[in-house]
Design a protein around this motif. Sequence first.
Motif, PDB file in Angstrom:
ATOM      1  N   LYS A 226      33.834  37.393  34.063  1.00 14.82           N
ATOM      2  CA  LYS A 226      35.265  37.245  34.172  1.00 14.82           C
ATOM      3  C   LYS A 226      36.211  37.868  33.380  1.00 14.82           C
ATOM      4  O   LYS A 226      37.176  38.139  33.624  1.00 14.82           O
ATOM      5  CB  LYS A 226      35.670  35.787  34.178  1.00 14.82           C
ATOM      6  CG  LYS A 226      35.203  34.941  35.369  1.00 14.82           C
ATOM      7  CD  LYS A 226      36.076  33.528  35.585  1.00 14.82           C
ATOM      8  CE  LYS A 226      35.391  32.899  37.050  1.00 14.82           C
ATOM      9  NZ  LYS A 226      36.243  31.581  37.127  1.00 14.82           N
ATOM     10  N   PRO A 229      36.707  42.388  34.293  1.00 13.63           N
ATOM     11  CA  PRO A 229      36.974  42.750  35.746  1.00 13.63           C
ATOM     12  C   PRO A 229      36.723  44.078  36.390  1.00 13.63           C
ATOM     13  O   PRO A 229      36.728  44.144  37.530  1.00 13.63           O
ATOM     14  CB  PRO A 229      38.315  42.248  35.834  1.00 13.63           C
ATOM     15  CG  PRO A 229      39.064  42.577  34.571  1.00 13.63           C
ATOM     16  CD  PRO A 229      37.901  42.348  33.702  1.00 13.63           C
ATOM     17  N   LYS A 230      36.581  45.255  35.589  1.00 14.59           N
ATOM     18  CA  LYS A 230      36.450  46.407  36.032  1.00 14.59           C
ATOM     19  C   LYS A 230      35.089  47.032  36.226  1.00 14.59           C
ATOM     20  O   LYS A 230      34.920  48.203  36.457  1.00 14.59           O
ATOM     21  CB  LYS A 230      37.228  47.551  35.227  1.00 14.59           C
ATOM     22  CG  LYS A 230      38.771  46.936  35.051  1.00 14.59           C
ATOM     23  CD  LYS A 230      39.618  48.231  34.459  1.00 14.59           C
ATOM     24  CE  LYS A 230      41.142  48.130  34.626  1.00 14.59           C
ATOM     25  NZ  LYS A 230      41.961  48.816  33.964  1.00 14.59           N
ATOM     26  N   ASN A 249      25.995  33.649  41.912  1.00 13.42           N
ATOM     27  CA  ASN A 249      27.241  34.635  42.153  1.00 13.42           C
ATOM     28  C   ASN A 249      27.726  35.360  40.792  1.00 13.42           C
ATOM     29  O   ASN A 249      28.760  35.730  40.747  1.00 13.42           O
ATOM     30  CB  ASN A 249      28.414  33.842  42.390  1.00 13.42           C
ATOM     31  CG  ASN A 249      28.181  33.192  43.904  1.00 13.42           C
ATOM     32  OD1 ASN A 249      27.823  33.786  44.667  1.00 13.42           O
ATOM     33  ND2 ASN A 249      28.229  31.725  44.028  1.00 13.42           N
ATOM     34  N   ASN A 252      28.735  38.978  41.549  1.00 13.98           N
ATOM     35  CA  ASN A 252      29.481  38.908  42.883  1.00 13.98           C
ATOM     36  C   ASN A 252      30.978  39.538  42.186  1.00 13.98           C
ATOM     37  O   ASN A 252      32.158  38.854  41.746  1.00 13.98           O
ATOM     38  CB  ASN A 252      29.888  37.515  43.194  1.00 13.98           C
ATOM     39  CG  ASN A 252      30.839  37.699  44.633  1.00 13.98           C
ATOM     40  OD1 ASN A 252      30.873  38.902  45.204  1.00 13.98           O
ATOM     41  ND2 ASN A 252      31.228  36.586  45.174  1.00 13.98           N
ATOM     42  N   LEU A 253      31.011  40.747  41.816  1.00 16.76           N
ATOM     43  CA  LEU A 253      32.083  41.496  41.186  1.00 16.76           C
ATOM     44  C   LEU A 253      32.778  42.447  42.106  1.00 16.76           C
ATOM     45  O   LEU A 253      32.143  43.166  42.771  1.00 16.76           O
ATOM     46  CB  LEU A 253      31.570  42.224  40.024  1.00 16.76           C
ATOM     47  CG  LEU A 253      30.632  41.324  39.051  1.00 16.76           C
ATOM     48  CD1 LEU A 253      30.017  42.426  38.063  1.00 16.76           C
ATOM     49  CD2 LEU A 253      31.387  40.232  38.555  1.00 16.76           C
ATOM     50  N   SER A 254      34.131  42.301  42.142  1.00 15.51           N
ATOM     51  CA  SER A 254      34.881  43.295  43.214  1.00 15.51           C
ATOM     52  C   SER A 254      34.674  44.548  43.103  1.00 15.51           C
ATOM     53  O   SER A 254      34.803  45.469  44.020  1.00 15.51           O
ATOM     54  CB  SER A 254      36.259  42.756  43.059  1.00 15.51           C
ATOM     55  OG  SER A 254      36.896  43.007  41.898  1.00 15.51           O
ATOM     56  N   ASN A 255      34.408  45.215  41.827  1.00 19.71           N
ATOM     57  CA  ASN A 255      34.339  46.565  41.658  1.00 19.71           C
ATOM     58  C   ASN A 255      33.046  47.210  41.312  1.00 19.71           C
ATOM     59  O   ASN A 255      32.907  48.167  41.147  1.00 19.71           O
ATOM     60  CB  ASN A 255      35.105  47.100  40.238  1.00 19.71           C
ATOM     61  CG  ASN A 255      36.741  46.796  40.725  1.00 19.71           C
ATOM     62  OD1 ASN A 255      37.287  47.334  41.373  1.00 19.71           O
ATOM     63  ND2 ASN A 255      37.404  45.794  39.723  1.00 19.71           N
ATOM     64  N   ALA A 273      26.744  41.680  45.908  1.00 19.75           N
ATOM     65  CA  ALA A 273      28.175  41.931  46.433  1.00 19.75           C
ATOM     66  C   ALA A 273      28.460  42.793  47.271  1.00 19.75           C
ATOM     67  O   ALA A 273      27.704  43.798  47.710  1.00 19.75           O
ATOM     68  CB  ALA A 273      28.767  42.462  44.976  1.00 19.75           C
ATOM     69  N   GLN A 274      29.449  42.462  47.981  1.00 16.22           N
ATOM     70  CA  GLN A 274      29.799  43.308  49.389  1.00 16.22           C
ATOM     71  C   GLN A 274      30.143  44.692  49.175  1.00 16.22           C
ATOM     72  O   GLN A 274      29.623  45.695  49.825  1.00 16.22           O
ATOM     73  CB  GLN A 274      31.157  42.782  49.853  1.00 16.22           C
ATOM     74  CG  GLN A 274      31.798  43.531  50.991  1.00 16.22           C
ATOM     75  CD  GLN A 274      33.248  42.917  51.424  1.00 16.22           C
ATOM     76  OE1 GLN A 274      33.297  41.859  51.255  1.00 16.22           O
ATOM     77  NE2 GLN A 274      33.926  43.789  51.662  1.00 16.22           N
ATOM     78  N   GLY A 275      30.614  45.129  47.763  1.00  7.16           N
ATOM     79  CA  GLY A 275      30.975  46.666  47.620  1.00  7.16           C
ATOM     80  C   GLY A 275      29.662  47.248  46.827  1.00  7.16           C
ATOM     81  O   GLY A 275      29.805  48.406  46.579  1.00  7.16           O
ATOM     82  N   SER A 309      34.722  44.313  56.004  1.00  4.26           N
ATOM     83  CA  SER A 309      33.793  43.796  54.984  1.00  4.26           C
ATOM     84  C   SER A 309      32.250  43.931  55.043  1.00  4.26           C
ATOM     85  O   SER A 309      31.573  43.292  54.443  1.00  4.26           O
ATOM     86  CB  SER A 309      34.004  42.238  55.191  1.00  4.26           C
ATOM     87  OG  SER A 309      33.576  41.938  56.633  1.00  4.26           O
TER      88      SER A 309
END
Length: 343
Positions: A226, A229-230, A249, A252-255, A273-275, A309
């Motif tokens: 948390k 974030p990058k 999770n 589960n990081l957005s980048n 993670a999706q990305g 997604s």
Amino acid sequence: MSLLLGVFSAFCLLGAALSQDMPYEDYLAQIQACPSECHCPRNFPSSVYCDNKGLKRIPKIPPHTLYLYLQNNLIEVLSKEALSNATKLRWVNVNRNRITDGGLEEGALGAMPQLLQLYMSDNLLTSVPVGLPRSLEQLQLSRNRISKIPAGVFSGMDQLSLLDLQGNKLMDDAVTEVSLKGLSGLVQMNLAKNQLSSMPTGLPPSTTQLFLDGNNIEGIPSEYFKGLPKVAFLRLNRNKLSNGGVPRNVFNLSNILELQLSHNQLTEVPFIAQGLEHLHLDHNRIKSVNGSNICPVSAEALEDYANESTPKLRYLRLDGNGIPPPIPRDVVTCFRLLRSIVI
């Protein structure tokens, strides 16, 4: 004829000087001041090559030097006097020498106020040097004997984007918020092959690449990322991670684009993670893969081929686990962008 040759030689020298944006007078002074132990190319006079010479000391460096190569010598002392005239230095390489903490003369590093890159790997340092130029963008200190990062050593070093400390003797109590304070612009942190038993604390939110291979890390706190974030590239190969040490999770990081967890003790595939594009899970203890359990999106989302997604995974490495082929169909259905699967 001799007159013509003289004019031609002068023209060539002037051309070389101009190609370096260096006044002709400075060019002559630089070439004339080149240490006899070193090589100063006439077509690139701002570089001074003193590498692989068996040097035990640093010679007096000319004043217009930008790039200084001193690697692969026997140098024990980083001398302030030798560098006192070279105030324009941008790049210094003293890799593979014998420099100790005591061999860093007071003020020697400060004598290079415009330095951008400093290479001091494969020396005999036991601590991160103090008095580092605040202008530094890259600092490489790999394969020393560093066990200490003095508090405040990075104060004001917001330009430093790369810090390489791999192959040292750092333990958990050495890598803290206090010891790393000041690194607000850090992008890449390499702490591989140290003696860490837990995830390092104090890393700045700007960290994008984190390399922790070859430590003794057993677990990752559920909220660890948390504050980062990058993070896009994360390497935790050759640690002691088991399922219990990897909360579901936590990745589960957005980048995140690449995750390496090879040579650990996992028996299950962690959340993807999706990305995420590249996942390395080879040489763990995983015996099977269930696409329904690891797919980051719902079955309904998978039916829409134009859905943004759609999982981005392109490379999956699972060899060294004993997973019998073929890869289950539900895995391929979920990760339809996969181009390479190693099993």
